[in-house]
Design a protein around this motif. Structure first.
Motif, PDB file in Angstrom:
ATOM      1  N   TRP A  83     -14.199   9.681   2.891  1.00 37.76           N
ATOM      2  CA  TRP A  83     -12.789  10.044   2.703  1.00 37.76           C
ATOM      3  C   TRP A  83     -11.974   8.835   2.258  1.00 37.76           C
ATOM      4  CZ3 TRP A  83      -8.441   8.451   5.705  1.00 37.76           C
ATOM      5  CH2 TRP A  83      -7.232   9.075   5.333  1.00 37.76           C
ATOM      6  N   ALA A  84     -12.335   7.643   2.769  1.00 37.97           N
ATOM      7  CA  ALA A  84     -11.570   6.444   2.436  1.00 37.97           C
ATOM      8  C   ALA A  84     -12.485   5.232   2.345  1.00 37.97           C
ATOM      9  CB  ALA A  84     -10.482   6.186   3.476  1.00 37.97           C
ATOM     10  N   VAL A  85     -12.009   4.235   1.612  1.00 42.37           N
ATOM     11  CA  VAL A  85     -12.685   2.943   1.510  1.00 42.37           C
ATOM     12  C   VAL A  85     -11.653   1.850   1.757  1.00 42.37           C
ATOM     13  CG1 VAL A  85     -13.834   1.309  -0.020  1.00 42.37           C
ATOM     14  CG2 VAL A  85     -14.473   3.701  -0.093  1.00 42.37           C
ATOM     15  N   VAL A  86     -12.040   0.861   2.557  1.00 43.70           N
ATOM     16  CA  VAL A  86     -11.238  -0.347   2.744  1.00 43.70           C
ATOM     17  C   VAL A  86     -12.006  -1.488   2.090  1.00 43.70           C
ATOM     18  CG1 VAL A  86     -10.158  -1.923   4.386  1.00 43.70           C
ATOM     19  CG2 VAL A  86     -10.294   0.528   4.916  1.00 43.70           C
ATOM     20  N   LEU A 221      -5.649 -20.161  14.139  1.00 42.03           N
ATOM     21  CA  LEU A 221      -4.754 -19.154  13.565  1.00 42.03           C
ATOM     22  C   LEU A 221      -4.766 -17.906  14.437  1.00 42.03           C
ATOM     23  CD1 LEU A 221      -5.741 -19.521   9.803  1.00 42.03           C
ATOM     24  CD2 LEU A 221      -3.615 -20.286  10.871  1.00 42.03           C
ATOM     25  N   PRO A 222      -3.733 -17.055  14.329  1.00 42.96           N
ATOM     26  CA  PRO A 222      -3.667 -15.857  15.175  1.00 42.96           C
ATOM     27  C   PRO A 222      -4.730 -14.830  14.833  1.00 42.96           C
ATOM     28  CG  PRO A 222      -1.861 -15.892  13.588  1.00 42.96           C
ATOM     29  CD  PRO A 222      -2.534 -17.224  13.491  1.00 42.96           C
ATOM     30  N   SER A 223      -4.976 -13.941  15.788  1.00 41.33           N
ATOM     31  CA  SER A 223      -5.945 -12.862  15.610  1.00 41.33           C
ATOM     32  C   SER A 223      -5.565 -11.987  14.414  1.00 41.33           C
ATOM     33  CB  SER A 223      -5.987 -12.006  16.879  1.00 41.33           C
ATOM     34  OG  SER A 223      -6.558 -10.741  16.616  1.00 41.33           O
ATOM     35  N   PRO A 224      -6.561 -11.487  13.675  1.00 40.65           N
ATOM     36  CA  PRO A 224      -6.253 -10.620  12.529  1.00 40.65           C
ATOM     37  C   PRO A 224      -5.941  -9.174  12.910  1.00 40.65           C
ATOM     38  CG  PRO A 224      -8.616 -10.945  12.674  1.00 40.65           C
ATOM     39  CD  PRO A 224      -8.002 -11.820  13.741  1.00 40.65           C
ATOM     40  N   ARG A 225      -5.773  -8.895  14.199  1.00 35.82           N
ATOM     41  CA  ARG A 225      -5.544  -7.499  14.576  1.00 35.82           C
ATOM     42  C   ARG A 225      -4.310  -6.880  13.905  1.00 35.82           C
ATOM     43  NH1 ARG A 225      -4.597  -4.304  20.296  1.00 35.82           N
ATOM     44  NH2 ARG A 225      -5.087  -2.259  19.413  1.00 35.82           N
ATOM     45  N   PRO A 226      -3.194  -7.623  13.689  1.00 38.73           N
ATOM     46  CA  PRO A 226      -2.070  -7.001  12.979  1.00 38.73           C
ATOM     47  C   PRO A 226      -2.459  -6.462  11.596  1.00 38.73           C
ATOM     48  CG  PRO A 226      -1.339  -9.004  14.055  1.00 38.73           C
ATOM     49  CD  PRO A 226      -2.833  -8.961  14.203  1.00 38.73           C
ATOM     50  N   VAL A 227      -3.392  -7.125  10.943  1.00 36.32           N
ATOM     51  CA  VAL A 227      -3.860  -6.630   9.643  1.00 36.32           C
ATOM     52  C   VAL A 227      -4.616  -5.317   9.831  1.00 36.32           C
ATOM     53  CG1 VAL A 227      -5.102  -7.187   7.527  1.00 36.32           C
ATOM     54  CG2 VAL A 227      -4.088  -9.029   8.897  1.00 36.32           C
ATOM     55  N   ALA A 228      -5.482  -5.282  10.851  1.00 38.68           N
ATOM     56  CA  ALA A 228      -6.246  -4.065  11.142  1.00 38.68           C
ATOM     57  C   ALA A 228      -5.320  -2.902  11.484  1.00 38.68           C
ATOM     58  CB  ALA A 228      -7.213  -4.328  12.292  1.00 38.68           C
ATOM     59  N   ARG A 229      -4.285  -3.182  12.246  1.00 39.59           N
ATOM     60  CA  ARG A 229      -3.335  -2.110  12.613  1.00 39.59           C
ATOM     61  C   ARG A 229      -2.566  -1.627  11.384  1.00 39.59           C
ATOM     62  NH1 ARG A 229      -0.393  -3.657  18.220  1.00 39.59           N
ATOM     63  NH2 ARG A 229       0.162  -1.469  18.052  1.00 39.59           N
ATOM     64  N   THR A 230      -2.322  -2.519  10.446  1.00 43.13           N
ATOM     65  CA  THR A 230      -1.664  -2.109   9.202  1.00 43.13           C
ATOM     66  C   THR A 230      -2.579  -1.219   8.375  1.00 43.13           C
ATOM     67  OG1 THR A 230      -0.357  -4.149   9.198  1.00 43.13           O
ATOM     68  CG2 THR A 230      -0.541  -2.956   7.120  1.00 43.13           C
ATOM     69  N   VAL A 231      -3.869  -1.544   8.343  1.00 42.33           N
ATOM     70  CA  VAL A 231      -4.831  -0.683   7.637  1.00 42.33           C
ATOM     71  C   VAL A 231      -4.837   0.704   8.279  1.00 42.33           C
ATOM     72  CG1 VAL A 231      -7.259  -0.316   7.068  1.00 42.33           C
ATOM     73  CG2 VAL A 231      -6.260  -2.607   6.879  1.00 42.33           C
ATOM     74  N   LEU A 232      -4.820   0.750   9.602  1.00 37.35           N
ATOM     75  CA  LEU A 232      -4.768   2.039  10.300  1.00 37.35           C
ATOM     76  C   LEU A 232      -3.525   2.823   9.884  1.00 37.35           C
ATOM     77  CD1 LEU A 232      -5.810   4.038  12.445  1.00 37.35           C
ATOM     78  CD2 LEU A 232      -4.579   2.691  14.168  1.00 37.35           C
ATOM     79  N   LYS A 233      -2.388   2.145   9.790  1.00 33.54           N
ATOM     80  CA  LYS A 233      -1.154   2.800   9.350  1.00 33.54           C
ATOM     81  C   LYS A 233      -1.296   3.336   7.927  1.00 33.54           C
ATOM     82  CE  LYS A 233       2.644   0.657  10.377  1.00 33.54           C
ATOM     83  NZ  LYS A 233       3.769  -0.322  10.337  1.00 33.54           N
ATOM     84  N   ALA A 234      -1.928   2.536   7.063  1.00 31.98           N
ATOM     85  CA  ALA A 234      -2.105   2.960   5.677  1.00 31.98           C
ATOM     86  C   ALA A 234      -3.000   4.191   5.560  1.00 31.98           C
ATOM     87  CB  ALA A 234      -2.691   1.810   4.858  1.00 31.98           C
ATOM     88  N   LEU A 235      -3.904   4.363   6.523  1.00 32.24           N
ATOM     89  CA  LEU A 235      -4.824   5.498   6.495  1.00 32.24           C
ATOM     90  C   LEU A 235      -4.273   6.733   7.208  1.00 32.24           C
ATOM     91  CD1 LEU A 235      -8.224   3.684   7.160  1.00 32.24           C
ATOM     92  CD2 LEU A 235      -7.396   4.608   4.983  1.00 32.24           C
TER      93      LEU A 235
END
Length: 294
Positions: A83-86, A221-235
């Motif tokens: 259904w999706a690709v990241v 550097l900070p954890s990349p989780r905010p990026v992961a949560r943004t991907v979740l929002k995009a999906l």
């Protein structure tokens, strides 16, 4: 209800691993791609320890044959295609423009620009037939803001953004949504791996800047989780934004680069990378007074 399938490339570490965990815990059927069976096993174990699960497929995104083979396997796992690709897999090639050779340039562009386009080509026919699907391309603030000594990395990300903009418009009439995610600085190993790609420094005009860059790479550097949560929002958003900037540094850099004169941003970037020295405060004050300032 059968969970929606999402392929995450470069899922073994950094943003890819954080995204895999975030999506798996949100209920998606995540298929993570990595380059070796050892990395696949490590990924499955890492996700299992959190109480979620992931399926894995071996994929070298820079190899066309590997890509076709992997997405043929994925098609059998997902009733015709995901259904999706990241598109997350990427590398960073540091170095001044004149210090990076042709082969390094090709590898940079093949990994960060050509591979996401190839993967889109492989998944779009099924998405179009279903009139549903999403493609999320992980870019960087470097997709908007060029930095000295990172020119080829910036070129790959800016190329990715141009390609994604075109793809978004082309795919929209068929129900396929295409999104860019533009992170700032987060804790991944892309720069540690990039340090091994620094050009030979013995005769480089930029050898002192490369030495300083190696020290900067070691900072936490900070954890990349905010990026992961943004991907979740995009999906999950019914109408995702075309672009998501992630991180205060990314947002401020984008605003300043767009608002300030080019000469000013050039100077600031040169100072930041050690190509220029900032003027001493007393010298600057003296020059200001000589011009009638206060």
């Amino acid at each position: 209800m059968t969970p929606r399938s999402v392929v995450v490339t470069g899922a073994g570490c950094g943003i890819g691993l954080a995204t895999t965990l975030e999506l798996a815990h949100a209920g998606f059927d995540v298929i993570g791609t990595v380059r070796s069976e050892e990395k696949a096993e490590a990924l499955r174990e890492a996700v299992d320890r959190t109480g979620a699960s992931v399926r894995t497929v071996l994929l070298d995104v820079t190899d066309a044959t590997s890509s076709v083979r992997a997405f043929t396997e994925i098609a059998t796992m997902t009733d015709g295609g995901p259904w999706a690709v990241v598109n997350n897999a990427g590398i960073a090639q540091p170095g001044a423009i004149e210090d990076v050779d042709d082969e390094q340039v090709r590898q940079q562009l093949e990994t960060n620009l050509v591979a996401p386009a190839r993967i889109a080509r492989l998944v779009l026919p099924t998405m179009r037939a279903r009139r549903a699907g999403r493609i999320v391309n992980i870019s960087s603030i470097s997709g908007r803001v060029s930095m000295p000594l990172l020119g080829w990395y910036c070129a790959s990300k800016q190329g990715l953004e141009a390609m994604t903009d075109a793809l978004r418009m082309e795919a929209a009439p068929f129900g396929v949504k295409v999104v860019l995610v533009e992170p700032g600085s987060y804790g991944t190993d892309i720069w540690q791996r990039g340090a091994s790609r620094l050009p030979q420094r013995r005769n480089s005009a930029y050898r002192h800047q490369y030495e300083a860059a190696e020290e900067m790479i070691k900072r936490e550097l900070p954890s990349p989780r905010p990026v992961a949560r943004t991907v979740l929002k995009a999906l999950t958003a019914p109408r995702p934004l075309p672009r998501y900037l992630v991180g205060t540094d990314a947002r401020s850099s984008a605003v300043l680069d767009a608002a300030l004169p080019t000469a000013a941003t050039d100077w600031a970037k040169q100072v930041a990378t050690g190509l220029r020295r900032p003027p001493r405060a007393a010298h600057a004050l003296s020059r200001l007074r000589s011009r009638g300032g206060r």
